[in-house]
Design a protein around this motif. Structure first.
Motif, PDB file in Angstrom:
ATOM      1  N   PRO A   1       0.812  -1.221   0.106  1.00  0.00           N
ATOM      2  CA  PRO A   1       0.074  -0.009   0.057  1.00  0.00           C
ATOM      3  C   PRO A   1       0.892   1.156   0.011  1.00  0.00           C
ATOM      4  O   PRO A   1       0.415   2.347  -0.528  1.00  0.00           O
ATOM      5  CB  PRO A   1      -0.909  -0.176   1.231  1.00  0.00           C
ATOM      6  CG  PRO A   1      -1.022  -1.653   1.556  1.00  0.00           C
ATOM      7  CD  PRO A   1       0.269  -2.217   0.920  1.00  0.00           C
ATOM      8  N   PHE A   2       1.856   1.215   0.601  1.00  0.00           N
ATOM      9  CA  PHE A   2       2.849   2.487   0.573  1.00  0.00           C
ATOM     10  C   PHE A   2       3.579   2.937  -0.541  1.00  0.00           C
ATOM     11  O   PHE A   2       3.737   3.812  -0.862  1.00  0.00           O
ATOM     12  CB  PHE A   2       3.844   2.431   1.701  1.00  0.00           C
ATOM     13  CG  PHE A   2       3.398   2.168   3.088  1.00  0.00           C
ATOM     14  CD1 PHE A   2       2.879   3.190   3.670  1.00  0.00           C
ATOM     15  CD2 PHE A   2       3.357   0.766   3.741  1.00  0.00           C
ATOM     16  CE1 PHE A   2       2.537   3.265   5.017  1.00  0.00           C
ATOM     17  CE2 PHE A   2       3.005   0.597   4.990  1.00  0.00           C
ATOM     18  CZ  PHE A   2       2.381   1.650   5.455  1.00  0.00           C
ATOM     19  N   VAL A   3       3.442   1.954  -1.813  1.00  0.00           N
ATOM     20  CA  VAL A   3       4.011   2.428  -3.095  1.00  0.00           C
ATOM     21  C   VAL A   3       2.789   2.119  -4.152  1.00  0.00           C
ATOM     22  O   VAL A   3       2.866   2.826  -4.910  1.00  0.00           O
ATOM     23  CB  VAL A   3       5.246   1.693  -3.360  1.00  0.00           C
ATOM     24  CG1 VAL A   3       6.465   1.872  -2.620  1.00  0.00           C
ATOM     25  CG2 VAL A   3       4.941  -0.014  -3.416  1.00  0.00           C
ATOM     26  N   LEU A   4       1.701   1.574  -3.765  1.00  0.00           N
ATOM     27  CA  LEU A   4       0.875   1.344  -4.999  1.00  0.00           C
ATOM     28  C   LEU A   4      -0.495   1.982  -4.579  1.00  0.00           C
ATOM     29  O   LEU A   4      -1.640   1.414  -4.199  1.00  0.00           O
ATOM     30  CB  LEU A   4       0.673  -0.307  -5.050  1.00  0.00           C
ATOM     31  CG  LEU A   4       1.669  -0.982  -5.544  1.00  0.00           C
ATOM     32  CD1 LEU A   4       1.476  -2.605  -5.766  1.00  0.00           C
ATOM     33  CD2 LEU A   4       1.997  -0.368  -7.157  1.00  0.00           C
ATOM     34  N   GLY A   5      -0.524   3.130  -3.976  1.00  0.00           N
ATOM     35  CA  GLY A   5      -1.633   3.845  -3.546  1.00  0.00           C
ATOM     36  C   GLY A   5      -1.546   5.107  -2.779  1.00  0.00           C
ATOM     37  O   GLY A   5      -1.996   6.086  -2.811  1.00  0.00           O
ATOM     38  N   LEU A   6      -0.465   4.967  -1.803  1.00  0.00           N
ATOM     39  CA  LEU A   6      -0.131   6.149  -0.958  1.00  0.00           C
ATOM     40  C   LEU A   6       0.898   7.056  -1.200  1.00  0.00           C
ATOM     41  O   LEU A   6       1.179   8.204  -0.605  1.00  0.00           O
ATOM     42  CB  LEU A   6       0.051   5.664   0.502  1.00  0.00           C
ATOM     43  CG  LEU A   6      -0.940   4.781   1.115  1.00  0.00           C
ATOM     44  CD1 LEU A   6      -0.687   4.346   2.639  1.00  0.00           C
ATOM     45  CD2 LEU A   6      -2.198   5.910   1.548  1.00  0.00           C
TER      46      LEU A   6
END
Length: 405
Positions: A234-239
């Motif tokens: 989630p930290f690279v694919l969305g945030l």
């Protein structure tokens, strides 16, 4: 050894997959930045990012559909649909008619198909590449995907900053159209093989679930895949749009640098895994997952952009050392007749990503980015240790089949 490019079908599939992967990365960053700028809401940002992965729940059923109508036909249908969706968004952006709900609707439609794209690619490679060249072809496909993510990071964020959303999205549409046309050159499966795979699909799907459940190394590897999708990706694919704008107070250019740092690390990691000495796959997978969560832990603490970029680069590098051995464990440990079904089940692990994104939005809004990052990293480290200990006989012991070099 002969190159996979000696196979005509692969010469068409490789650039088609490259264009699709490039468009995926550009699209994610463009839409993420638009939603954040238009709404100012991190909850809506993570919601639209999660929609892109919603279809992971249906990936096994796309596999069954591919068995019925042919995976080449399914690939043509999905990539043509990507092009139509992108063309609609381009028209809305160029006419200044685009509003956030349009993005959510189109993202939901495309998100039903997108997670199955990698599964269809792998099936087609398996159908068209001779067994002696299969590993080389899969390695080349993985490296190309990392390259596309790296280039897409710059092109998506930088392109939007330079030429605006409408023209940038026109480029995305052109890439999807090119990918669809190139897919016409992919060889279809032999009719006899397609008919054989299409028999009793629901029974085959149930058998795949049972097979993974009763194989400790398969279930352990699947658990790691779900874990990193839930708490790491989630930290690279969305945030990342939120990190660039709210944590570092920067614009689209820095967003591109952050994304590129992770995927450059991933590219170099893939090259290192593919060209290095033989590895004990399960041990490397567990160690790398732990290092990945450690990098995320410190990423949440720093407010220095150079340190953040360095940590993302390191996270991308160890990500390859986690995910590539993970795939090797599941493929190598599965009976040849079960590999397709095992990889169909493997795709369900992607469902952890939208769950992690949706949970992150309210947590960041209430407790802040740092606290959320530390929570995710701490849970990830604890769960990685639990997986390694719980399946230690199959994943940690040097003599385990998953650690044979």
């Amino acid at each position: 050894m002969q190159s996979p490019f000696a196979v005509r079908s692969f010469r068409f599939q490789w650039p088609s997959d490259l264009a699709t992967s490039w468009a995926f990365e550009m699209e994610a960053l463009i839409l993420g930045w638009y939603i954040l700028a238009a709404t100012g809401s991190v909850q809506q940002l993570v919601a639209v990012a999660a929609l892109a992965w919603f279809g992971s729940l249906f990936s096994p059923f796309f596999g069954l559909l591919g068995d019925r109508i042919g995976h080449r036909t399914l690939l043509l249908m999905t990539r043509g649909a990507y092009a139509v969706c992108a063309a609609i968004l381009t028209a809305l952006a160029l006419t200044a008619a685009l509003v956030p709900w349009h993005v959510f609707v189109i993202a939901a439609l495309a998100g039903l198909m997108r997670p199955s794209d990698m599964m269809i690619r792998n099936v087609l490679v398996g159908q068209t590449i001779p067994p002696g060249m299969l590993l080389g072809a899969l390695g080349l496909s993985r490296t190309t995907s990392d390259t596309a993510r790296l280039a897409g990071a710059f092109a998506g964020a930088g392109g939007m900053a330079l030429i605006g959303m409408g023209p940038a999205y026109a480029v995305v549409t052109a890439m999807y159209v090119a990918a669809t046309l190139l897919s016409l050159g992919i060889a279809p499966a032999p009719p006899a093989a397609a008919a054989r795979r299409a028999s009793h699909p629901l029974s085959d799907l149930k058998e795949g679930f049972r097979y993974v459940w009763h194989m400790p190394e398969q279930l352990g590897a699947f658990s790691v895949a779900f874990l990193v999708n839930l708490l790491a990706y989630p930290f690279v694919l969305g945030l990342l749009p939120y990190v660039a704008k709210e944590v570092y107070g920067a614009g689209q250019a820095v967003l591109g640098y952050l994304a590129a740092a992770f995927w450059l690390g991933g590219l170099l990691g893939s090259v290192a895994v593919g060209s290095g000495r033989p590895l004990r796959a399960a041990r490397v997978m567990l160690w790398s997952a732990g290092l990945w969560f450690t990098a995320i832990f410190f990423f949440g603490l720093t407010r220095s952009l150079p340190v953040g970029i360095a940590l993302l680069f390191f996270a991308g590098f160890v990500q390859s050392y986690c995910m590539t051995p993970l795939a090797a464990i599941m493929l190598r440990g599965a009976d040849e007749s079960m590999r397709g079904r095992v990889m169909g089940v493997r795709m369900l692990a992607i469902w952890g990503l939208p769950l992690g994104l949706v949970a992150a939005g309210p947590l960041i809004a209430r407790y802040g980015f740092t606290a959320t990052t530390l929570l995710y990293a701490g849970l990830g480290l604890a769960a990685t240790f639990a997986i390694g200990y719980g399946w230690r006989h199959s994943l940690w012991q040097r003599s385990a089949a998953a650690n044979v070099r």
